[in-house]
Design a protein around this motif. Structure first.
Motif, PDB file in Angstrom:
ATOM      1  N   ALA A  17      -2.464  21.814  -2.976  1.00  0.00           N
ATOM      2  CA  ALA A  17      -2.068  23.165  -3.377  1.00  0.00           C
ATOM      3  C   ALA A  17      -0.725  23.124  -4.103  1.00  0.00           C
ATOM      4  O   ALA A  17       0.148  22.299  -3.788  1.00  0.00           O
ATOM      5  N   THR A  18      -0.560  24.001  -5.065  1.00  0.00           N
ATOM      6  CA  THR A  18       0.729  24.137  -5.739  1.00  0.00           C
ATOM      7  C   THR A  18       1.808  24.479  -4.714  1.00  0.00           C
ATOM      8  O   THR A  18       1.590  25.308  -3.827  1.00  0.00           O
ATOM      9  N   GLY A  19       2.944  23.833  -4.825  1.00  0.00           N
ATOM     10  CA  GLY A  19       4.030  24.065  -3.885  1.00  0.00           C
ATOM     11  C   GLY A  19       4.069  23.080  -2.734  1.00  0.00           C
ATOM     12  O   GLY A  19       5.046  23.052  -1.977  1.00  0.00           O
ATOM     13  N   THR A  20       3.039  22.243  -2.587  1.00  0.00           N
ATOM     14  CA  THR A  20       3.027  21.232  -1.530  1.00  0.00           C
ATOM     15  C   THR A  20       4.181  20.252  -1.724  1.00  0.00           C
ATOM     16  O   THR A  20       4.463  19.822  -2.841  1.00  0.00           O
ATOM     17  N   GLU A  21       4.844  19.884  -0.645  1.00  0.00           N
ATOM     18  CA  GLU A  21       5.900  18.876  -0.713  1.00  0.00           C
ATOM     19  C   GLU A  21       5.282  17.511  -0.421  1.00  0.00           C
ATOM     20  O   GLU A  21       4.909  17.211   0.705  1.00  0.00           O
ATOM     21  N   LEU A  22       5.162  16.712  -1.452  1.00  0.00           N
ATOM     22  CA  LEU A  22       4.557  15.390  -1.332  1.00  0.00           C
ATOM     23  C   LEU A  22       5.653  14.340  -1.197  1.00  0.00           C
ATOM     24  O   LEU A  22       6.610  14.329  -1.972  1.00  0.00           O
ATOM     25  N   ARG A  23       5.490  13.461  -0.216  1.00  0.00           N
ATOM     26  CA  ARG A  23       6.386  12.311  -0.055  1.00  0.00           C
ATOM     27  C   ARG A  23       5.526  11.060   0.049  1.00  0.00           C
ATOM     28  O   ARG A  23       4.482  11.070   0.705  1.00  0.00           O
ATOM     29  N   ALA A  24       5.974   9.990  -0.605  1.00  0.00           N
ATOM     30  CA  ALA A  24       5.180   8.760  -0.609  1.00  0.00           C
ATOM     31  C   ALA A  24       6.094   7.556  -0.755  1.00  0.00           C
ATOM     32  O   ALA A  24       7.134   7.623  -1.410  1.00  0.00           O
ATOM     33  N   ALA A  25       5.692   6.451  -0.145  1.00  0.00           N
ATOM     34  CA  ALA A  25       6.452   5.208  -0.226  1.00  0.00           C
ATOM     35  C   ALA A  25       5.484   4.041  -0.144  1.00  0.00           C
ATOM     36  O   ALA A  25       4.342   4.178   0.312  1.00  0.00           O
ATOM     37  N   THR A  26       5.942   2.877  -0.592  1.00  0.00           N
ATOM     38  CA  THR A  26       5.156   1.655  -0.527  1.00  0.00           C
ATOM     39  C   THR A  26       5.513   0.870   0.731  1.00  0.00           C
ATOM     40  O   THR A  26       6.698   0.732   1.058  1.00  0.00           O
ATOM     41  N   PHE A  27       4.482   0.354   1.396  1.00  0.00           N
ATOM     42  CA  PHE A  27       4.662  -0.444   2.611  1.00  0.00           C
ATOM     43  C   PHE A  27       3.967  -1.795   2.427  1.00  0.00           C
ATOM     44  O   PHE A  27       2.911  -1.887   1.795  1.00  0.00           O
ATOM     45  N   GLU A  69       0.844  -1.191   0.000  1.00  0.00           N
ATOM     46  CA  GLU A  69       0.000   0.000   0.000  1.00  0.00           C
ATOM     47  C   GLU A  69       0.875   1.235   0.000  1.00  0.00           C
ATOM     48  O   GLU A  69       2.003   1.224   0.502  1.00  0.00           O
ATOM     49  N   ILE A  70       0.362   2.297  -0.586  1.00  0.00           N
ATOM     50  CA  ILE A  70       1.091   3.563  -0.660  1.00  0.00           C
ATOM     51  C   ILE A  70       0.661   4.452   0.494  1.00  0.00           C
ATOM     52  O   ILE A  70      -0.544   4.678   0.701  1.00  0.00           O
ATOM     53  N   ARG A  71       1.619   4.918   1.250  1.00  0.00           N
ATOM     54  CA  ARG A  71       1.388   5.871   2.342  1.00  0.00           C
ATOM     55  C   ARG A  71       2.091   7.173   1.990  1.00  0.00           C
ATOM     56  O   ARG A  71       3.184   7.172   1.410  1.00  0.00           O
ATOM     57  N   TYR A  72       1.490   8.300   2.374  1.00  0.00           N
ATOM     58  CA  TYR A  72       2.053   9.583   1.943  1.00  0.00           C
ATOM     59  C   TYR A  72       1.937  10.635   3.043  1.00  0.00           C
ATOM     60  O   TYR A  72       1.136  10.506   3.985  1.00  0.00           O
ATOM     61  N   THR A  73       2.758  11.684   2.889  1.00  0.00           N
ATOM     62  CA  THR A  73       2.682  12.864   3.758  1.00  0.00           C
ATOM     63  C   THR A  73       2.721  14.118   2.897  1.00  0.00           C
ATOM     64  O   THR A  73       3.206  14.098   1.770  1.00  0.00           O
ATOM     65  N   THR A  74       2.212  15.206   3.454  1.00  0.00           N
ATOM     66  CA  THR A  74       2.265  16.507   2.771  1.00  0.00           C
ATOM     67  C   THR A  74       2.835  17.588   3.685  1.00  0.00           C
ATOM     68  O   THR A  74       2.690  18.774   3.416  1.00  0.00           O
ATOM     69  N   ASN A  75       3.508  17.171   4.746  1.00  0.00           N
ATOM     70  CA  ASN A  75       4.053  18.130   5.723  1.00  0.00           C
ATOM     71  C   ASN A  75       5.571  18.153   5.736  1.00  0.00           C
ATOM     72  O   ASN A  75       6.183  18.694   6.661  1.00  0.00           O
ATOM     73  N   GLY A  76       6.199  17.529   4.731  1.00  0.00           N
ATOM     74  CA  GLY A  76       7.657  17.531   4.656  1.00  0.00           C
ATOM     75  C   GLY A  76       8.320  16.409   5.411  1.00  0.00           C
ATOM     76  O   GLY A  76       9.543  16.264   5.345  1.00  0.00           O
ATOM     77  N   ARG A  77       7.539  15.578   6.112  1.00  0.00           N
ATOM     78  CA  ARG A  77       8.112  14.473   6.881  1.00  0.00           C
ATOM     79  C   ARG A  77       8.129  13.199   6.042  1.00  0.00           C
ATOM     80  O   ARG A  77       7.337  13.024   5.126  1.00  0.00           O
ATOM     81  N   GLU A  78       9.044  12.298   6.409  1.00  0.00           N
ATOM     82  CA  GLU A  78       9.120  11.015   5.723  1.00  0.00           C
ATOM     83  C   GLU A  78       7.865  10.189   6.019  1.00  0.00           C
ATOM     84  O   GLU A  78       7.383  10.181   7.153  1.00  0.00           O
ATOM     85  N   PRO A  79       7.323   9.477   5.030  1.00  0.00           N
ATOM     86  CA  PRO A  79       6.151   8.638   5.290  1.00  0.00           C
ATOM     87  C   PRO A  79       6.508   7.426   6.149  1.00  0.00           C
ATOM     88  O   PRO A  79       7.620   6.900   6.073  1.00  0.00           O
ATOM     89  N   THR A  80       5.560   7.000   6.949  1.00  0.00           N
ATOM     90  CA  THR A  80       5.703   5.802   7.776  1.00  0.00           C
ATOM     91  C   THR A  80       4.494   4.909   7.542  1.00  0.00           C
ATOM     92  O   THR A  80       3.556   5.269   6.823  1.00  0.00           O
ATOM     93  N   ALA A  81       4.495   3.761   8.180  1.00  0.00           N
ATOM     94  CA  ALA A  81       3.379   2.826   8.049  1.00  0.00           C
ATOM     95  C   ALA A  81       2.093   3.383   8.648  1.00  0.00           C
ATOM     96  O   ALA A  81       1.006   2.823   8.422  1.00  0.00           O
ATOM     97  N   LYS A  82       2.188   4.476   9.399  1.00  0.00           N
ATOM     98  CA  LYS A  82       1.012   5.099  10.000  1.00  0.00           C
ATOM     99  C   LYS A  82       0.588   6.372   9.261  1.00  0.00           C
ATOM    100  O   LYS A  82      -0.385   7.014   9.664  1.00  0.00           O
ATOM    101  N   SER A  83       1.287   6.724   8.205  1.00  0.00           N
ATOM    102  CA  SER A  83       0.921   7.918   7.430  1.00  0.00           C
ATOM    103  C   SER A  83      -0.371   7.664   6.660  1.00  0.00           C
ATOM    104  O   SER A  83      -0.870   6.533   6.599  1.00  0.00           O
ATOM    105  N   SER A  84      -0.885   8.714   6.053  1.00  0.00           N
ATOM    106  CA  SER A  84      -2.154   8.622   5.318  1.00  0.00           C
ATOM    107  C   SER A  84      -2.063   7.574   4.224  1.00  0.00           C
ATOM    108  O   SER A  84      -1.061   7.495   3.505  1.00  0.00           O
ATOM    109  N   LEU A  85      -3.127   6.777   4.085  1.00  0.00           N
ATOM    110  CA  LEU A  85      -3.195   5.728   3.069  1.00  0.00           C
ATOM    111  C   LEU A  85      -3.733   6.323   1.772  1.00  0.00           C
ATOM    112  O   LEU A  85      -4.796   6.947   1.754  1.00  0.00           O
ATOM    113  N   TYR A  86      -3.014   6.114   0.679  1.00  0.00           N
ATOM    114  CA  TYR A  86      -3.457   6.618  -0.626  1.00  0.00           C
ATOM    115  C   TYR A  86      -4.496   5.670  -1.220  1.00  0.00           C
ATOM    116  O   TYR A  86      -4.303   4.447  -1.241  1.00  0.00           O
ATOM    117  N   SER A  87      -5.602   6.251  -1.721  1.00  0.00           N
ATOM    118  CA  SER A  87      -6.621   5.434  -2.368  1.00  0.00           C
ATOM    119  C   SER A  87      -7.164   6.085  -3.630  1.00  0.00           C
ATOM    120  O   SER A  87      -7.498   5.383  -4.591  1.00  0.00           O
TER     121      SER A  87
END
Length: 240
Positions: free
Chosen positions: A65-75, A41-59
């Motif tokens: 917003a333009t300029g948002t720093e998106l980070r995402a990883a597969t868990f 599953e893909i988990r992501y953050t938009t606050n500049g922090r590294e994603p973890t297994a508890k980050s928001s689940l992408y569905s």
């Protein structure tokens, strides 16, 4: 993979690596995330922090917003199995991996093997037809196009298939980037000559696109005098 990371091994995580597709949406950007794997599953953050297994689940695609720093990883089962994608969202800029290829003859992801500094880019291209499409661009008021290009040796043993590759159509000594509107046939609306490059990626001079009412696909390909070297796009920006 955690063991590889701990040992500093530069392992391939291609199966689980997260890709992002961006598109303008209202006053912001719509981000669509995907990976090749049928598991995880893909988990992501938009606050500049590294994603973890508890980050928001992408569905579903994200409206950000333009300029948002998106980070995402597969868990998978709580373990991170891909490196984290990191992208500052800007719908006016795309990498070659975020463009559509004009054809699917021999489509590859390639790194330059020449000299350069910094991280090596990854070029997405069809070696039979180095050509890319940015779809659905509003050209009602015209636009400014900028691009970064790289150079690759053509060292592929494909026999007689190499004779099918379009070469010999360059206007200058090393070739040009051709820009077409509405498709990849017909005459280009603009061209920009390229020169031998001594870096992984070299920015090309800006190209002005004419005002054309409505939204259109923009086709970009390189005309070149010979098979070797092969030119590749790394990134493209299209701004009003």
């Amino acid at each position: 993979f955690a063991g590889y990371r701990g040992l500093g091994h530069n392992h391939a995580d291609s199966l689980f690596a997260v890709d992002v597709r961006l598109a303008p949406s209202g006053d912001g950007v719509r981000a669509t995330l995907a990976h090749q794997a049928d598991v995880g599953e893909i988990r992501y953050t938009t606050n500049g922090r590294e994603p973890t297994a508890k980050s928001s689940l992408y569905s579903t695609p994200l409206q950000l917003a333009t300029g948002t720093e998106l980070r995402a990883a597969t868990f998978f089962e709580g373990a991170q199995v891909s490196r984290a994608l990191q992208r500052k969202l800007d719908a006016t800029r795309r990498s070659s991996r975020e463009l559509d290829l004009c054809s699917d003859g021999v489509s590859l992801l390639l790194e330059p093997n020449g000299a350069g500094t910094g991280e090596r880019p990854i070029f997405a291209l069809d070696i039979m037809n180095p050509c890319w499409i940015w779809r659905d661009v509003d050209l009602t008021r015209g636009a400014r196009l900028a691009a970064g290009a790289g150079q690759l040796p053509f060292n592929f043993e494909i026999g007689a298939e190499a004779q099918k590759i379009r070469v010999g159509d360059a206007r200058t000594a090393e070739g040009e980037l051709e820009v077409r509107i509405g498709g990849c046939d017909g005459a280009p609306v603009a061209t920009q000559a390229v020169t031998p490059m001594h870096a992984f990626v070299t920015p090309l001079p800006q190209i002005t696109l004419p005002a054309t009412p409505g939204r259109h696909d923009i086709c970009l390909r390189f005309a070149r005098p010979r098979l070797d070297p092969m030119w590749a796009l790394d990134w493209v920006e299209i701004r009003p």
